[in-house]
Design a protein around this motif. Sequence first.
Motif, PDB file in Angstrom:
ATOM      1  N   ASN A   1      42.198 -91.642  -0.894  1.00 15.20           N
ATOM      2  CA  ASN A   1      42.577 -91.235   0.452  1.00 15.20           C
ATOM      3  C   ASN A   1      41.699 -91.848   1.535  1.00 15.20           C
ATOM      4  O   ASN A   1      42.145 -92.081   2.645  1.00 15.20           O
TER       5      ASN A   1
ATOM      6  N   SER B   1      43.797 -91.638   5.083  1.00 11.95           N
ATOM      7  CA  SER B   1      44.138 -90.266   5.420  1.00 11.95           C
ATOM      8  C   SER B   1      42.920 -89.485   5.908  1.00 11.95           C
ATOM      9  O   SER B   1      43.054 -88.502   6.616  1.00 11.95           O
TER      10      SER B   1
ATOM     11  N   GLY C   1      49.059 -90.794   0.135  1.00  8.77           N
ATOM     12  CA  GLY C   1      48.156 -89.721   0.559  1.00  8.77           C
ATOM     13  C   GLY C   1      48.855 -88.383   0.400  1.00  8.77           C
ATOM     14  O   GLY C   1      49.985 -88.326  -0.088  1.00  8.77           O
TER      15      GLY C   1
ATOM     16  N   SER D   1      47.945 -82.135   4.159  1.00  3.70           N
ATOM     17  CA  SER D   1      48.646 -82.906   5.188  1.00  3.70           C
ATOM     18  C   SER D   1      48.458 -82.272   6.550  1.00  3.70           C
ATOM     19  O   SER D   1      48.236 -82.965   7.545  1.00  3.70           O
TER      20      SER D   1
ATOM     21  N   ILE E   1      45.156 -83.065   7.942  1.00  6.45           N
ATOM     22  CA  ILE E   1      45.110 -84.470   8.354  1.00  6.45           C
ATOM     23  C   ILE E   1      45.888 -84.688   9.646  1.00  6.45           C
ATOM     24  O   ILE E   1      45.479 -85.444  10.521  1.00  6.45           O
TER      25      ILE E   1
ATOM     26  N   ARG F   1      54.837 -91.184   8.687  1.00  4.85           N
ATOM     27  CA  ARG F   1      54.630 -91.665   7.311  1.00  4.85           C
ATOM     28  C   ARG F   1      55.970 -92.090   6.720  1.00  4.85           C
ATOM     29  O   ARG F   1      56.713 -91.246   6.206  1.00  4.85           O
TER      30      ARG F   1
END
Lengths: 326, 499
Positions: free
Chosen positions: A195, A200, B141, B451, B454, B465
């Motif tokens: 990551n 990310s 990711g 997620s 992030i 994405r």
Amino acid sequence: MKANNLRNFFIPALILSAIVCSLSSISVAQETYPSRPIDVVTHTSPGGGTDATARAVLRGARQALDANMSVLPRAGGGGVVAMAYVNNRPRDGHTVLAITPTHLFAIARGQGPLSIDDLVGVARATDDPIVVMVRSDSQLQTLEELIDSGREQPIKWGTTQIGGVDHVAGAILAQKAETQLSVVPFAGGGEIVTNLMGGSIDAAGLNLTEALDQLTRGDFRALAVMSEERIPVINDVPTTVELGYDVVFSTVRGYLVLEGTPEDRIDTLERGMMESMQQPEFQDYLQGSGLDASSIAGRVEWDNQVRRLYNDARAAMISLGIIQED
Amino acid sequence: MNLGFEYALPVLTDPYVIGLIVAGTLVGVIIGALPGLSSSMGVALLLPFSLYLEPIPAIALLSALYCAGTFGGSITAILINAPGAPPAVATAFDGYPMAMKGEAGRALGIAAVSSVSGGILSLLVLLFAAPLLARIAYSFGPPEYFALGVFALSMLASISGEAPLKNLIGGCFGLLIATVGIDLTTGVERFTFGVPELYEGIQFIPVLIGLFAVTELLSQAQELGRERIAVALSALKLPTLNDFRRVKNAILRSSGIGVFVGVLPAEGSTMAAMIGYNEAKRWSDQPEEFGKGTIEGVAGPEAANNAATGGAMVPTLALGIPGSATAAVILGGLQVQGLRPGPYLFEEQPGLLYGIFFAMLLANILFLFIGLLGAKVFARISLIPPTFLWPTVFALCFVGAYGLNQSIVDVWIMIIAGLVGFILKKNGFGPAPIIMGIVLGGLIETSLAQSMIIFDQQWSGFFSRPIAMAFFVLAVVSLTGSQFRSLFANLLSRRRKNT
């Protein structure tokens, strides 16, 4: 037809019993030490770093002590199950506990039956400091710049477990440097590496063993090592202590017995493990993981480190509000 | 130290090394077939012995065991409905019904051929495209994993289509089981009731053994009084060429799925097999036959889970990031040998890649023989009267559940799962949705939480994405697929009328 059936059940049964026997200990009453197989109790299922390290240590130690030694996995509860198991065994040197910071953090949180005073160090196998890393195409060149960036927008910081060593290390650094982290937890070091590569997250505190390749190839940039002294492999990277932040954390793997184990038996265990770890095979293993001979340590040094790590972990968790001072 | 192909060849043609690979394959098939003994455990136990070998033979031994273990799981899945390893779960869906119909040999033969085809295709990918393909791992990711998980969960709608409501309930039950343990993103304990063994969640393998083998045992016990339909000796018949022609497409499709899912570091053969099964069903001419014992239902998951083994080796070797639990142990094995897997490995030691390739290739060819020749032998197990067979299986279940972590808690989990599974089965719930819920629950929840951190808690982050969006679209298509298909068919027939 019957013969075939018989064989189909016999072969698996034989292999099963061989595996079960090698994992369980058979007690034989004798005066000398070791008088029966020595179990090294790990807290993970077979296959992880703790397991692999223990097996590599035991290979040579078996010869050095002329004893049967095996790894006994007792997975679960972040080391609590393993500690509970060891606590229920006689303190006669035939049961050894393999520990990582995970265990010390669990004890500091008050989980499990043991306290820090129950632990007596035998030997340390690996000492793997946490290194603050960013992607090499990142704007951030130094730890100061990373800290400054966090004051504007929280740094997306990859860690493994919440309340684990790399989480606490990052949080303490942020606290001392008065910056902000936004913690992104992952299931393991490999995921953090992926990551960080994929963009990310912004930064992470990774062990050298986890990201040595990415460092040497130039995908990652190391900003600081969370230790007192620099690491030989990345000698140009400053330590947190040099930069003025007293934040020292590393992932250690070592072996302990419980208080009350006879002194001479601890000495024997130490001798066996140290002899094994000085052999070229174990040194190769260390090198394959990006570590060197300074990674191993005997009783005294390791015992002191265990206490220091515990005190640091406790102080850190109190200041982060994870546990209360009593 | 430049170990090229020239170096690898003499090492690999050494009878001693070939002997090691044969041994690794045999042990792998047996370990794989026994419920509770997984290939990752087998590799871990062999690791200390491999230290005495040179690097190439050592890794050859470990990787042979790895791919043979994945195949081995299908044998018990087909014969006694007890998947020997998690990746073989989906194989049991149709494999066991086939064995019940007296087609055990046919199912085993299909499983062997599909496994080998999937395995060899994935090895070719490993040999020629590893460094290139490994890059996929970096573009995955948390948002991408979340989308993949949602796509996989959308298969609930189609995986056994008779009772959609019951599937949904089963799926939610599985998701509920997946919530047990310490939550990764908050560190909070959920439903652990102070039992330390539950901190890391309910172990998958005991649930699997309970839900499949113990449930089957209880059902069999209920039917003991009934007169048994004698299973004819057709059980020993191997599949025909025609059978292979029918599953050809399923194998190819599943191999592609398997390689792709295998390459992703967080995902393993189990998810590959589930997707492989579902896609085989979706594209089949007779989707209604799935779950009742169709050869496509065996070929789909088996090709996928073995393709995933080659796939999993890609990031392991090329990036030093393990593609599965067993690959992680093999990674450890490389490190014990003083080798650092990663981008440098192939440049410094190209011989190693050939070594692994040949070992896995040889293992695949070997278990094709073991599978096809052995099918006739193994299939006889389905002819053993249940009064003898099931007590033995019962004992094996206990050993399997306990052996995993030597934890008695796991044995209780197995027994409870068995009882629950039995009650559910009596009421028309299948195990497939529950298994999917357990496999996907943790992935979906964790990756969503990651997620959101992030994306700074902004849902709109997913729109940035593209890979994630693609999977969301696939999920929608998969949910509404049947409606689309009928609409499409309508349009076609109308056009035909017009012309």
